[in-house]
Design an enzyme around this catalytic site. Structure first.
Site, PDB file in Angstrom:
ATOM      1  N   ASN A  35     -10.193  -2.854  -6.907  1.00 13.54           N
ATOM      2  CA  ASN A  35      -9.539  -1.817  -7.609  1.00 13.54           C
ATOM      3  C   ASN A  35     -10.161  -1.589  -9.389  1.00 13.54           C
ATOM      4  OD1 ASN A  35      -6.100  -2.913  -6.390  1.00 13.54           O
ATOM      5  ND2 ASN A  35      -7.846  -1.361  -5.684  1.00 13.54           N
ATOM      6  N   TRP A  36     -11.052  -2.401  -9.670  1.00 11.08           N
ATOM      7  CA  TRP A  36     -11.469  -2.174 -11.045  1.00 11.08           C
ATOM      8  C   TRP A  36     -12.507  -0.967 -10.908  1.00 11.08           C
ATOM      9  CZ3 TRP A  36      -9.659  -4.697 -14.845  1.00 11.08           C
ATOM     10  CH2 TRP A  36      -9.209  -6.027 -14.707  1.00 11.08           C
TER      11      TRP A  36
ATOM     12  N   ARG B 170      -5.855  -2.531   8.640  1.00  5.62           N
ATOM     13  CA  ARG B 170      -6.965  -3.375   7.996  1.00  5.62           C
ATOM     14  C   ARG B 170      -6.412  -4.183   7.010  1.00  5.62           C
ATOM     15  NH1 ARG B 170      -8.165   1.908   5.884  1.00  5.62           N
ATOM     16  NH2 ARG B 170      -7.633   2.017   3.564  1.00  5.62           N
ATOM     17  N   LEU B 171      -7.362  -5.244   6.803  1.00  7.88           N
ATOM     18  CA  LEU B 171      -7.106  -6.524   5.912  1.00  7.88           C
ATOM     19  C   LEU B 171      -7.516  -5.818   4.298  1.00  7.88           C
ATOM     20  CD1 LEU B 171      -7.859  -9.818   7.900  1.00  7.88           C
ATOM     21  CD2 LEU B 171      -5.796  -9.109   6.716  1.00  7.88           C
ATOM     22  N   SER B 172      -8.506  -5.176   4.370  1.00  8.99           N
ATOM     23  CA  SER B 172      -8.826  -4.770   2.845  1.00  8.99           C
ATOM     24  C   SER B 172      -9.308  -6.062   2.070  1.00  8.99           C
ATOM     25  CB  SER B 172      -7.833  -4.220   2.357  1.00  8.99           C
ATOM     26  OG  SER B 172      -7.533  -2.663   2.755  1.00  8.99           O
TER      27      SER B 172
ATOM     28  N   ASP C 194       0.897  -1.073  -0.040  1.00  8.68           N
ATOM     29  CA  ASP C 194      -0.020   0.049   0.058  1.00  8.68           C
ATOM     30  C   ASP C 194       0.694   1.269   0.009  1.00  8.68           C
ATOM     31  OD1 ASP C 194      -2.184   1.348  -0.163  1.00  8.68           O
ATOM     32  OD2 ASP C 194      -2.854   1.093   2.258  1.00  8.68           O
TER      33      ASP C 194
ATOM     34  N   ARG D 269       0.192   9.564  -9.990  1.00  7.24           N
ATOM     35  CA  ARG D 269      -0.135   8.205  -9.441  1.00  7.24           C
ATOM     36  C   ARG D 269       0.889   7.122 -10.049  1.00  7.24           C
ATOM     37  NH1 ARG D 269      -3.853   7.127  -5.686  1.00  7.24           N
ATOM     38  NH2 ARG D 269      -4.115   5.062  -6.328  1.00  7.24           N
TER      39      ARG D 269
ATOM     40  N   TRP E 274       2.908   8.169  -2.271  1.00  6.40           N
ATOM     41  CA  TRP E 274       4.128   8.069  -2.349  1.00  6.40           C
ATOM     42  C   TRP E 274       4.294   9.207  -3.577  1.00  6.40           C
ATOM     43  CZ3 TRP E 274       7.546   7.863  -6.535  1.00  6.40           C
ATOM     44  CH2 TRP E 274       8.942   7.877  -6.053  1.00  6.40           C
TER      45      TRP E 274
ATOM     46  N   ASN F 125       1.476   3.479  -3.101  1.00  5.33           N
ATOM     47  CA  ASN F 125       1.988   4.008  -4.246  1.00  5.33           C
ATOM     48  C   ASN F 125       1.546   5.106  -4.707  1.00  5.33           C
ATOM     49  OD1 ASN F 125       3.661   1.550  -4.501  1.00  5.33           O
ATOM     50  ND2 ASN F 125       2.090   0.562  -5.741  1.00  5.33           N
TER      51      ASN F 125
ATOM     52  N   ARG G 240     -11.352   1.854  -9.939  1.00  4.23           N
ATOM     53  CA  ARG G 240     -10.423   2.936 -10.143  1.00  4.23           C
ATOM     54  C   ARG G 240     -10.691   3.606 -11.647  1.00  4.23           C
ATOM     55  NH1 ARG G 240      -4.742   1.627  -7.112  1.00  4.23           N
ATOM     56  NH2 ARG G 240      -5.354   1.382  -5.160  1.00  4.23           N
TER      57      ARG G 240
END
Length: 236
Positions: free
Chosen positions: A61-62, A187-189, A13, A26, A18, A15, A64
């Site tokens: 993540n789909w 969290r485990l997400s 987690d 991104r 950062w 990226n 996004r």
């Protein structure tokens, strides 16, 4: 005496954060993060792990922006081509867990090529969780078990933890001894929900692109300080 480490799982987690902190797009954070991924795999091989599981792309993540998703898919293709020689040299076997039917044809074909190429390697198994969700995995396992019961191949009385685990994506592989999460989130997400029941957790504020080999060893050293009771009381 140090705890035996067989399986490390990582939630990579940070990226995007950062890149944002540096005023960058991104996608540059995702690219930088691949360097930490390569380092982590090398560390896993050096530790003689049986398994390393990396949370590459979640089922959520789909959602996004399509531009970011497309970039991540292309980065995945690039990484696969680039890293196969190194995986072969290190005797690493590559596996993908998740609903890869949702992937575009090219990354899916490239992943399958890498899986086939490394299939006979006998060292660490590198499990890439792509289009993966823990709840989805449990539901799919339940469906497969129900189908076997309906077909008369399995009785309800035979269903136990071991049987259920063998219907998960990793087919009864050892549960993660240690789950590392970078980026400071606790969290485990939706990651390895069944398998994480007794895993040790190491959370660091370090963002994934800054997660060096030295940071990796801090997580291992933390793990080695833990007394793993598995719900039992240790005798003194």
């Amino acid at each position: 005496m140090a705890n035996q480490l067989r399986h490390i799982a990582i939630i990579m987690d940070g990226n995007g954060r950062w890149a944002r902190r540096r005023g960058l797009e991104r996608f540059l954070g995702h690219r930088k993060g691949t360097e930490s991924t390569i380092d982590a795999v090398e560390m896993g091989v050096n530790l003689k792990l049986e398994h390393m599981t990396l949370y590459v792309f979640s089922s959520e993540n789909w959602g996004r922006p399509s531009k970011e998703v497309d970039y991540l898919m292309n980065l995945l293709i690039e990484m696969v081509y680039k890293e196969i020689p190194d995986l072969m040299e290190k005797n690493v076997k590559l596996i993908v867990i998740g609903d890869i039917s949702r992937l575009p044809e090219k990354p899916r074909a490239n992943l399958q090529m890498a899986i086939d190429k490394t299939a006979n390697n006998t060292g660490m198994q590198l499990n890439l969780a792509i289009s993966y969700g823990g709840r989805q995995e449990i539901v799919e396992a339940a469906k497969h078990i129900a189908a076997e019961v309906a077909a008369g191949k399995l009785s309800i009385d035979e269903i136990n933890d071991d049987v259920f685990a063998k219907h998960l994506y990793l087919k009864g592989a050892p549960d993660p001894d240690l789950i590392i999460r970078t980026g400071g989130e606790f969290r485990l997400s939706n990651y390895l929900l069944w398998q994480a029941a007794y895993s040790e957790f190491y959370v660091t504020d370090t963002l994934w692109p800054d997660f060096t080999k030295e940071e990796f060893m801090k997580a291992v050293e933390f793990y080695n300080t833990r007394e793993r009771r598995f719900g039992k009381v240790l005798h003194e």
